[in-house]
Design a protein around this motif. Structure first.
Motif, mmCIF file in Angstrom:
data_model
loop_
_atom_site.group_PDB
_atom_site.id
_atom_site.type_symbol
_atom_site.label_atom_id
_atom_site.label_comp_id
_atom_site.label_asym_id
_atom_site.label_seq_id
_atom_site.Cartn_x
_atom_site.Cartn_y
_atom_site.Cartn_z
ATOM 1 N N LEU A 60 69.490 22.645 -0.118
ATOM 2 C CA LEU A 60 69.640 21.931 -1.709
ATOM 3 C C LEU A 60 67.991 22.467 -1.779
ATOM 4 O O LEU A 60 66.953 22.108 -1.046
ATOM 5 N N SER A 61 67.793 22.708 -3.078
ATOM 6 C CA SER A 61 66.375 22.853 -3.346
ATOM 7 C C SER A 61 65.461 21.725 -3.560
ATOM 8 O O SER A 61 66.151 20.567 -3.942
ATOM 9 N N SER A 62 64.133 21.340 -3.418
ATOM 10 C CA SER A 62 63.393 20.369 -3.553
ATOM 11 C C SER A 62 61.987 20.424 -4.079
ATOM 12 O O SER A 62 61.907 21.942 -3.845
ATOM 13 N N ARG A 63 61.622 19.806 -4.551
ATOM 14 C CA ARG A 63 60.193 20.073 -5.160
ATOM 15 C C ARG A 63 59.161 20.377 -4.166
ATOM 16 O O ARG A 63 58.100 21.094 -4.518
ATOM 17 N N GLY A 64 59.019 19.807 -2.969
ATOM 18 C CA GLY A 64 58.257 20.187 -1.814
ATOM 19 C C GLY A 64 57.110 19.224 -2.030
ATOM 20 O O GLY A 64 56.022 19.601 -1.198
ATOM 21 N N ASP A 65 56.859 18.571 -3.276
ATOM 22 C CA ASP A 65 55.382 18.027 -3.050
ATOM 23 C C ASP A 65 55.451 16.403 -2.880
ATOM 24 O O ASP A 65 54.380 15.760 -3.105
ATOM 25 N N GLY A 66 56.437 16.253 -2.322
ATOM 26 C CA GLY A 66 56.431 14.904 -1.806
ATOM 27 C C GLY A 66 56.976 13.696 -2.890
ATOM 28 O O GLY A 66 56.893 12.538 -2.560
ATOM 29 N N SER A 67 56.916 14.057 -3.945
ATOM 30 C CA SER A 67 57.041 12.954 -4.983
ATOM 31 C C SER A 67 58.432 12.656 -4.945
ATOM 32 O O SER A 67 59.060 11.507 -5.511
ATOM 33 N N ARG A 68 59.431 13.375 -4.438
ATOM 34 C CA ARG A 68 60.725 12.880 -4.313
ATOM 35 C C ARG A 68 61.610 13.051 -3.247
ATOM 36 O O ARG A 68 61.312 14.338 -2.473
#
Length: 142
Positions: A60-68
């Motif tokens: 699954l794609s993720s934002r990668g910025d740690g916000s979610r």
């Protein structure tokens, strides 16, 4: 459906204005019902078939910025186990602009069916979060 076909459903004794409004309402209801029926099939629910002991990876794609954060859960852990394999630490562990996809593993435990739901939420957020993807997993014997 054309307007001329819809007029056969309306009684001829009504006034032209009432007839036009009824026709407009009937057309709107038909258009609304067809829109609803087409959106049901376009959901993010997929079916997966596994054998007992088989493991399938889900990306699954993720934002990668740690916000979610992404969370995967099974409504029946006796049938399907959801896990996230341990990833090797990155060279720069403080770097948060890493937009790599999240990888989960689904493992068939026993014969049966389970719903696997992937949700996304902020780390401090309470509750289950927003549903991102749902799978109906059927586990079969070898």
């Amino acid at each position: 459906m054309k307007a001329t076909r819809l007029t056969k459903f309306l009684p001829h004794s009504v006034s032209p204005l009432r007839r036009a409004l009824s026709l407009l309402l009937l057309t709107g209801l038909l258009a609304g019902s067809s829109a609803c029926s087409s959106t049901k099939s376009s959901g993010s629910r997929q079916q997966i078939k596994l054998m007992v002991g088989e493991i399938k990876e889900i990306t699954l794609s993720s934002r990668g910025d740690g916000s979610r954060q992404l969370i995967g859960t099974s409504d029946n852990q006796e049938v399907v186990e959801v896990s996230r394999p341990e990833l090797a630490p990155a060279v720069d562990t403080l770097k948060q602009a890493n937009s790599k996809p999240a990888i989960f593993q689904l493992k068939g435990i026993t014969v049966g069916t389970a719903n696997v739901v992937f949700t996304e939420k902020q780390p401090a957020e309470t509750g289950s979060g927003q549903v991102k993807k749902t799978y109906v997993v059927q586990v079969m014997s070898k």
